[in-house]
Scaffold this motif. Structure first.
Motif, PDB file in Angstrom:
ATOM      1  N   SER A   1     -31.623   9.100  -1.323  1.00  0.00           N
ATOM      2  CA  SER A   1     -30.508   9.197  -0.392  1.00  0.00           C
ATOM      3  C   SER A   1     -30.644  10.495   0.383  1.00  0.00           C
ATOM      4  O   SER A   1     -31.409  11.393   0.009  1.00  0.00           O
TER       5      SER A   1
ATOM      6  N   THR B   1     -26.675   6.476  -2.609  1.00  0.00           N
ATOM      7  CA  THR B   1     -26.073   6.859  -1.323  1.00  0.00           C
ATOM      8  C   THR B   1     -25.586   8.302  -1.424  1.00  0.00           C
ATOM      9  O   THR B   1     -25.442   8.855  -2.523  1.00  0.00           O
TER      10      THR B   1
ATOM     11  N   SER C   1     -22.742  11.166   0.818  1.00  0.00           N
ATOM     12  CA  SER C   1     -21.786  11.412   1.900  1.00  0.00           C
ATOM     13  C   SER C   1     -21.183  12.797   1.694  1.00  0.00           C
ATOM     14  O   SER C   1     -21.361  13.430   0.641  1.00  0.00           O
TER      15      SER C   1
ATOM     16  N   THR D   1     -23.941   9.159  -5.133  1.00  0.00           N
ATOM     17  CA  THR D   1     -23.631   7.934  -5.858  1.00  0.00           C
ATOM     18  C   THR D   1     -24.917   7.225  -6.245  1.00  0.00           C
ATOM     19  O   THR D   1     -25.822   7.067  -5.422  1.00  0.00           O
TER      20      THR D   1
ATOM     21  N   ASN E   1     -23.456   3.317   2.182  1.00  0.00           N
ATOM     22  CA  ASN E   1     -22.060   3.723   2.353  1.00  0.00           C
ATOM     23  C   ASN E   1     -21.673   3.479   3.811  1.00  0.00           C
ATOM     24  O   ASN E   1     -22.519   3.462   4.700  1.00  0.00           O
TER      25      ASN E   1
ATOM     26  N   ASP F   1     -19.124   6.750   6.853  1.00  0.00           N
ATOM     27  CA  ASP F   1     -19.448   8.117   6.431  1.00  0.00           C
ATOM     28  C   ASP F   1     -18.493   8.609   5.345  1.00  0.00           C
ATOM     29  O   ASP F   1     -18.013   9.749   5.360  1.00  0.00           O
TER      30      ASP F   1
ATOM     31  N   GLN G   1     -16.834   7.676   1.007  1.00  0.00           N
ATOM     32  CA  GLN G   1     -17.095   7.033  -0.285  1.00  0.00           C
ATOM     33  C   GLN G   1     -16.567   5.599  -0.243  1.00  0.00           C
ATOM     34  O   GLN G   1     -15.599   5.242  -0.911  1.00  0.00           O
ATOM     35  N   ASP G   2     -17.224   4.826   0.564  1.00  0.00           N
ATOM     36  CA  ASP G   2     -16.870   3.422   0.767  1.00  0.00           C
ATOM     37  C   ASP G   2     -18.206   2.682   0.776  1.00  0.00           C
ATOM     38  O   ASP G   2     -19.038   2.927   1.648  1.00  0.00           O
ATOM     39  N   TRP G   3     -18.419   1.791  -0.210  1.00  0.00           N
ATOM     40  CA  TRP G   3     -19.768   1.265  -0.441  1.00  0.00           C
ATOM     41  C   TRP G   3     -19.857  -0.241  -0.253  1.00  0.00           C
ATOM     42  O   TRP G   3     -18.878  -0.974  -0.412  1.00  0.00           O
TER      43      TRP G   3
ATOM     44  N   ASN H   1     -14.482   1.049  -3.259  1.00  0.00           N
ATOM     45  CA  ASN H   1     -14.393   2.503  -3.170  1.00  0.00           C
ATOM     46  C   ASN H   1     -13.982   3.036  -4.534  1.00  0.00           C
ATOM     47  O   ASN H   1     -14.044   2.313  -5.538  1.00  0.00           O
TER      48      ASN H   1
ATOM     49  N   SER I   1     -23.451   4.279  10.664  1.00  0.00           N
ATOM     50  CA  SER I   1     -22.342   4.196   9.715  1.00  0.00           C
ATOM     51  C   SER I   1     -20.988   4.203  10.398  1.00  0.00           C
ATOM     52  O   SER I   1     -19.981   3.802   9.811  1.00  0.00           O
TER      53      SER I   1
ATOM     54  N   ASN J   1     -20.902   0.612  11.441  1.00  0.00           N
ATOM     55  CA  ASN J   1     -21.355  -0.206  10.313  1.00  0.00           C
ATOM     56  C   ASN J   1     -22.302  -1.324  10.757  1.00  0.00           C
ATOM     57  O   ASN J   1     -21.981  -2.505  10.679  1.00  0.00           O
TER      58      ASN J   1
END
Length: 450
Positions: free
Chosen positions: A139, A194, A196, A206, A256, A259, A261-263, A280, A307, A310
């Protein structure tokens, strides 16, 4: 001789010789029609298969003739019952079988030369699947100064532990450390990673992997900006709410979005379908099928080329064609799965370790894999930001890229601006392939001196 004036029937008086039925003249000139009793007129009970006994005569008589007076005709043995012909056919099949087996053996042993344009012709059936041995993930991200590139590389040891190394400047790497985990990973688990950051500059790392119970697990860590010392934040199973559990041989990829903490995590469900599950820190969903059925034991790669909007690109191996297949999430919807290349055999290994990255300045997608000849190859896509990516006709191989320790070895990659990096365990060390605009170099990772 009896004559019913329509169908004369020949009866042989005692003492006359037997005439084969082939010589009996047709009763009607110019006609092939035979009387209904033609076939049984001169048959014995043995030839007919049953007794034509006239109830008005003695039961010992059969149509007025004794069996001894009608010798059995010698029938010609059909060719298919001839031992010599059957033996010849069997020998022919054996010879052809040995020839086919020899051809497949020679075909599977062929290897590609180390020139950039050399292409192997390996069949995927002969390739040993090792894409989760020494599995890897990488990452990277820019820090809040928008100029410092930060990278993280993960790999699994033969005992199942997962290690990590940092490159705080995109050049040198710190010493390896163990990733602290509460849920044990399965030995041979695929990995995905990932990274961020937030407004305060903290870097959130992560890692995704499979547990010993084949659950998809997320592990989080928080690291101060510019530091390789991180604190674990969570280690949870994210697949408990799935409609269908992951396959025992699933690949794994993650990106992610926004940008943050949403995966989005990609895997093969128990039926083999390519599935996405999003979530998340609050939890994950039930999963949605986004692609076609994937080849069992094959890898998955994913990258988010933008990102903010998306624009996610996912790469996997279709179960039916065994081609490298791609789908894209763009403008809020998924595209129809399409083959990256229409050619299956040219330097392509359907069970290879896969990884993908995006170089923004070059506007290129790079998909790396390890072929059956142990060489590293790249599918290159151009004009990516237009959502009309153009793929090369066949994969390429740079002359500076080394070979893997074994076929199908796992590989990971990250990209930014006009830079791309891929990583692989070779000779017990991490080899790093580096693209600087259009120039490739390769070297073992150099540890920092601090």
């Amino acid at each position: 001789m009896l004559d019913d004036e329509k169908y004369p029937i020949a009866v042989f008086p005692e003492g006359t010789s037997y005439q084969p039925e082939e010589k009996i003249a047709s009763p009607v000139t110019g006609s092939d029609t035979l009387p209904p009793d033609y076939k049984t007129a001169n048959m014995t009970t043995r030839e007919a298969g049953h007794n034509f006994t006239d109830p008005k005569v003695d039961q010992s008589q059969t149509n007025g003739f004794a069996e001894a007076q009608l010798p059995e005709r010698q029938s010609k043995r059909p060719w298919r019952k001839s031992p010599a012909i059957l033996l010849l056919i069997a020998l022919t099949f054996v010879i052809v079988g040995f020839g086919i087996a020899a051809a497949f053996y020679v075909h599977s042993r062929s290897v590609v030369s180390q020139t950039p344009n050399a292409l192997s012709e390996l069949s995927t059936d002969s390739i040993v699947q090792n894409n989760t041995r020494a599995s890897m993930a990488s990452s990277g991200l820019f820090l809040n100064d928008k100029s410092t590139w930060n990278m993280q590389t993960y790999w699994q040891t033969p005992t199942g532990d997962i290690k990590r190394q940092f490159s705080l400047d995109g050049q040198t790497f710190s010493a390896e450390t163990n990733v602290s985990l509460q849920i044990n990973p399965r030995i041979g688990s695929p990995l995905a990673a990932t990274a961020s950051t937030d407004k305060t500059g903290i870097v959130y790392l992560t890692l995704f992997y499979l547990s010993e119970q084949n659950e998809i697990v997320i592990s989080g860590a928080a690291c101060p900006a510019g530091s390789s010392t991180c604190s674990p934040t969570f280690n949870n199973v994210i697949s408990s709410q799935l409609d269908l559990p992951p396959s025992n041989q699933t690949g794994l990829a993650a990106v992610n979005v926004n940008d943050a903490q949403d995966w989005r995590v990609y895997f093969h469900d128990i039926r083999g379908m390519l599935t996405e599950v999003g979530g998340n820190a609050s939890g994950f969903g039930s999963g949605t099928v986004v692609g076609s059925a994937a080849l069992n034991k094959s890898s998955i790669a994913a990258t988010n080329v933008n990102s903010t909007t998306n624009n996610i690109n996912v790469f996997y191996v279709d179960a039916k064609t065994q081609f490298l297949t791609t789908i894209e999430f763009v403008n809020g919807t998924w595209t129809i799965p399409g083959s990256v290349t229409p050619r299956k055999q040219l330097a392509w290994n359907a069970l290879a370790g896969l990884s993908a990255c995006y170089t923004k300045t070059l506007d290129q997608l790079h998909v790396y894999y390890t072929a059956g000849d142990q060489g590293i190859y790249e599918f290159l896509g151009t004009n990516v930001s237009t959502s009309k990516t153009t793929w090369g006709v066949r994969p390429g191989r740079n002359h500076v890229w080394s070979t893997a320790d074994y076929p199908s070895a796992d590989i990971s990659a990250v990209g930014w601006q006009d830079q791309a990096r891929f990583f692989q365990i070779t000779q017990g060390k991490i080899i790093e392939g580096s693209l600087d605009n259009t120039t490739w170099t390769e070297a073992f990772i150099k540890l920092s001196q601090t």
